[in-house]
Design a protein around this motif. Sequence first.
Motif, PDB file in Angstrom:
ATOM      1  N   UNK A   1     -45.900  27.726   4.679  1.00  0.00           N
ATOM      2  CA  UNK A   1     -47.300  27.835   6.048  1.00  0.00           C
ATOM      3  C   UNK A   1     -46.405  26.627   7.230  1.00  0.00           C
ATOM      4  N   UNK A   2     -46.033  25.805   6.137  1.00  0.00           N
ATOM      5  CA  UNK A   2     -44.366  24.771   7.286  1.00  0.00           C
ATOM      6  C   UNK A   2     -43.976  25.839   7.701  1.00  0.00           C
ATOM      7  N   UNK A   3     -43.011  26.604   7.329  1.00  0.00           N
ATOM      8  CA  UNK A   3     -41.734  27.304   7.613  1.00  0.00           C
ATOM      9  C   UNK A   3     -42.900  28.170   8.606  1.00  0.00           C
ATOM     10  N   UNK A   4     -43.830  28.970   8.615  1.00  0.00           N
ATOM     11  CA  UNK A   4     -44.059  30.202   9.239  1.00  0.00           C
ATOM     12  C   UNK A   4     -44.064  29.021  10.635  1.00  0.00           C
ATOM     13  N   UNK A   5     -44.658  27.978  10.691  1.00  0.00           N
ATOM     14  CA  UNK A   5     -45.031  26.820  11.746  1.00  0.00           C
ATOM     15  C   UNK A   5     -43.909  26.890  12.661  1.00  0.00           C
ATOM     16  N   UNK A   6     -42.817  25.980  12.130  1.00  0.00           N
ATOM     17  CA  UNK A   6     -41.507  25.496  12.239  1.00  0.00           C
ATOM     18  C   UNK A   6     -41.314  27.344  13.879  1.00  0.00           C
ATOM     19  N   UNK A   7     -41.165  28.782  12.755  1.00  0.00           N
ATOM     20  CA  UNK A   7     -40.792  29.229  13.251  1.00  0.00           C
ATOM     21  C   UNK A   7     -41.900  30.023  14.602  1.00  0.00           C
ATOM     22  N   UNK A   8     -42.825  30.062  14.457  1.00  0.00           N
ATOM     23  CA  UNK A   8     -43.566  30.456  16.049  1.00  0.00           C
ATOM     24  C   UNK A   8     -43.504  29.224  16.428  1.00  0.00           C
ATOM     25  N   UNK A   9     -43.236  27.990  16.716  1.00  0.00           N
ATOM     26  CA  UNK A   9     -42.890  27.041  17.091  1.00  0.00           C
ATOM     27  C   UNK A   9     -41.284  27.736  18.025  1.00  0.00           C
ATOM     28  N   UNK A  10     -40.602  28.049  17.375  1.00  0.00           N
ATOM     29  CA  UNK A  10     -38.652  28.210  17.410  1.00  0.00           C
ATOM     30  C   UNK A  10     -39.244  29.362  18.479  1.00  0.00           C
TER      31      UNK A  10
END
Length: 136
Positions: A83-92
């Motif tokens: 979840x954390x990595x996916x959130x960072x990718x989406x935010x980017x």
Amino acid sequence: MSRSPVPEGRGPSQRQLRVGELVRRTLSEVLARGDVHDPDLNRLSITVGEVRVSPDLKVATAYVLPLGGSGQDEVVDLLARNRGELRRMIAKKMALKFAPDLRFRLDETFDRLDDTRRMFSQDTVRRDIEADDEEE
């Protein structure tokens, strides 16, 4: 069981719908390309059917389903684990001030469609429908 995070009678705002669709497309793209650093997740083909965003845009619930429907519980666990990595990718990739916290749920829409089709194919139901049509 309703998916709606808003009070009865009111649907999501245009902004919620727009952000939800943007998150859905971005998440689908990230998962399709296999950008996550988890080989267990990258070996699966995952459909993101819908993303519902809370009124404050801080929580996004993604309704997902693995291609073919097998390994459903595993998919939700793998996505939650990353979840954390996916959130960072989406935010980017998105032009939002804050990326929403991601939640993952199994998309049961297809199961309900299959149940509905089965119900309408039953002889007693077809007979009732045809009787109603003849009365009109």
